[in-house]
Design an enzyme around this catalytic site. Sequence first.
Site, PDB file in Angstrom:
ATOM      1  N   ASP A 157      32.590   1.880  -1.816  1.00 38.76           N
ATOM      2  CA  ASP A 157      32.543   0.549  -1.240  1.00 38.76           C
ATOM      3  C   ASP A 157      31.446   0.503  -0.180  1.00 38.76           C
ATOM      4  OD1 ASP A 157      33.186  -2.012  -0.390  1.00 38.76           O
ATOM      5  OD2 ASP A 157      34.690  -1.303   1.023  1.00 38.76           O
ATOM      6  N   ASP A 159      29.965  -2.076   2.490  1.00 37.57           N
ATOM      7  CA  ASP A 159      30.322  -3.342   3.113  1.00 37.57           C
ATOM      8  C   ASP A 159      29.317  -3.662   4.211  1.00 37.57           C
ATOM      9  OD1 ASP A 159      31.546  -5.451   4.349  1.00 37.57           O
ATOM     10  OD2 ASP A 159      33.565  -4.603   4.208  1.00 37.57           O
ATOM     11  N   ASP A 192      32.101   3.423   2.633  1.00 34.34           N
ATOM     12  CA  ASP A 192      33.363   3.318   3.345  1.00 34.34           C
ATOM     13  C   ASP A 192      34.339   4.361   2.787  1.00 34.34           C
ATOM     14  OD1 ASP A 192      35.231   2.292   5.028  1.00 34.34           O
ATOM     15  OD2 ASP A 192      35.789   0.613   3.729  1.00 34.34           O
TER      16      ASP A 192
END
Lengths: 425, 352
Positions: A106, A108, A330
């Site tokens: 992930d 972000d 992440d």
Amino acid sequence: MPVERGVVKVKNEAKTILLLKSLFGAYYRENDIPPPPQFSKREFGFMLWDKEGMIRHKTFYNRTEFLAFLRKNAPKNAYRSAAYYLDPEAQSMEGKGWVGADLIFDIDADHLITSCKEVHDRWICIDCGIRGTGKKPAQCPSCKSTRIDEVSWICDQCLNSAKEEVFKLLDFLFDDFGVSEKEVKVVYSGHRGYHVHVDNETVRELSSDGRREIINYITGTGIKVENLGLIEVSADGRKFLIGPDLTSEGWGKRLVKSIIRMFSSSDLEDTLRSISIPERKIKILLANRERLVDALSSTPSKWDFLHGIGISIWEKIALAAIKRMAAQVDEPVSVDVHRLIRLEYSLHGSTGFKVTPISVTDLERFDPFKDAIVFKGEKEVIFREYCPEFRIGDELFGPYQQGEKVELPLPAVVFTLAKDVAELP
Amino acid sequence: MLTKEDLAKYPSIELAREYVKQFNIDVATLADELPGVVNRAYQILKDIITRGIYTYVSSDVETEILAFPVVRLFIDVIGDEWLRRRFAVAFSKRVGRFLQGESNDKILEIAKTPGNVSESGWDLIYEVKRIGIKYYEWKLHFKDYLSVAVHFHDIAWKMCNHPVANGYVRLTKRELARLMAEAFKERVLERKIPKRFIELPEKMMSIIRKIEELVREYKKEVIREVPIRVEVSGGIYPPCVQFILERTEKGENLSHVERLFLMFFMLNIGKGEEEIVNLFRKMPDFSEERTRYYVRHARNKGYTAHNCDTLKTYGICRPAHRWCSEGKIKNPLIFYNRMLYARGKRRSESEE
């Protein structure tokens, strides 16, 4: 007076929800959303417009059932597991019978440091109502309350930064982990970032600890430069430096590449200053930057030709170079083997943008403000809050002041309603 | 091609298992038919318990091979977790020593054959490459590397500190032997212990009782757990506790034993329930209710932090401080206590 205003607000909110739900419903009816691979072994989760919380532990045994659910419920947000289960519907994790999970990364934009946040992110103190721009403070500067709401925004700059990180990550996956392009799927999350899915036999059974170690590898966590081969050795009564070169592998090679890039870049002086290299040494390094690039580009590389630049200076430079080369992913998302992630082709409830799979070759050209847009038409909205500038397709919108009434294209209407800065008149 | 001697050196591998099968051994008559094997199994366990060493008798390789499953049967029947781990660690150390002197062909055969180091065997390639001053001989697929290396807490074993390319991690021969030895240990520990055993004849039971007695004696005399209570203070924890605390802070998933150890240690130095529960909050699977239950239970029972010997078998010991590496510390609480004392002394000296 407050009661009346309250009633109006509730009515407007209900109208907004009704519109968004009907638009989402139309999208799901008009499009044949393909279910994810091996969907009958996955757990699905949904957030609905008119219910609090998330519906979890759902599964679908055929495509018709899957589509029928989306069309009937037009969910605000839709998720599916990265994991495969024997019984995805079981209420407990133990009962589900974990078989394996894709490796998910992930990225972000919210976790990346970008200057645009100071311009477009806003906060409001729930207790005293004071507002500000940028990241929310730990406590309100006026009333010291810690109850602060945040409105984070997205723009080209922050989503491009996220894309940069995706490219860095892909480099690790292809070069170091030997993953092929067809085993990788990049997905725009529909809001602030990207997900990268790796689906191959090798990664499927990796434990949480193994996944954490992969994240540590990609983020360069725990690197000791001496383990990459950068060391001081003694021979014939004199000390000299040896280090990795471009024929090294893994982080050794990356380190050399990153230092070469650093010494070829225009911000070298600032970089050296930011890592507390003494001024006297900075002068030596700047005066010899080209020779240094040549020395590190050669095989074997030459690390100790500069008098006065010893191992401690090189270690500082190496740590900064590692930081530049690492991809910012992440950790919790990758490590949690039961995690639900956004369902591909569903709509994101905070933007109305499509959760869009992108092939690696199309990633460079992908434009989230154009390629993830699904709605057509126009509608009028009133801004409840200040709305920073945003782009849909090739058109720029805003900024809009509180109370402003504007007719906008439908994707912009959905975006501002979903971001909760506007309402229907 | 592996020889009978190799099976004796690595008696847990598939080929050794097949070799043993040919004998159609019946445990009911084993002590009468093969007394030498049973005696050797007893001797192996005695050495493991008292000296922590899995010995090897090269003059009778057949007995060596056959004794291995008997050792495991005894351990399973006794059902003592400490013994099971001590056996696994001793066996793994012996395997590591043998592997370091093994030919490349044999290493490849052992590592790649399914069932030896992992269910499907390792994806291992012999390829020499010199990087800097290091001479790498092996390439292991990262999934196999990670399956074992995540158990090591030394930073040198982090994958980022190794050359990695096209899915393979480069290793020196010594590193590969260490990894394979750890995989042997994990395989041994992975084995499911049968819930019920067929009734063993008295001859076998009497040997089992003797082993149990050895375990009891060793635990009483050597792994004596002395409760030590000291005042609460920060910054003076032994390296093992410090390391776990750092990982806790990062929210890394601690193993069950690491959690218990941290909990007992903190209780022993006088920390309160609230403080201890807070330590665990960053755990990925944190449950307040369960954590509170464990803390209260441990407090009521008065459990003491594990001894260094026990921590070593769990791979928790990190002898980063001189006191630890010199073997002066038998329990992390002693470290803490001595540190408190040393600090107090320094403070009073500076006040003078």
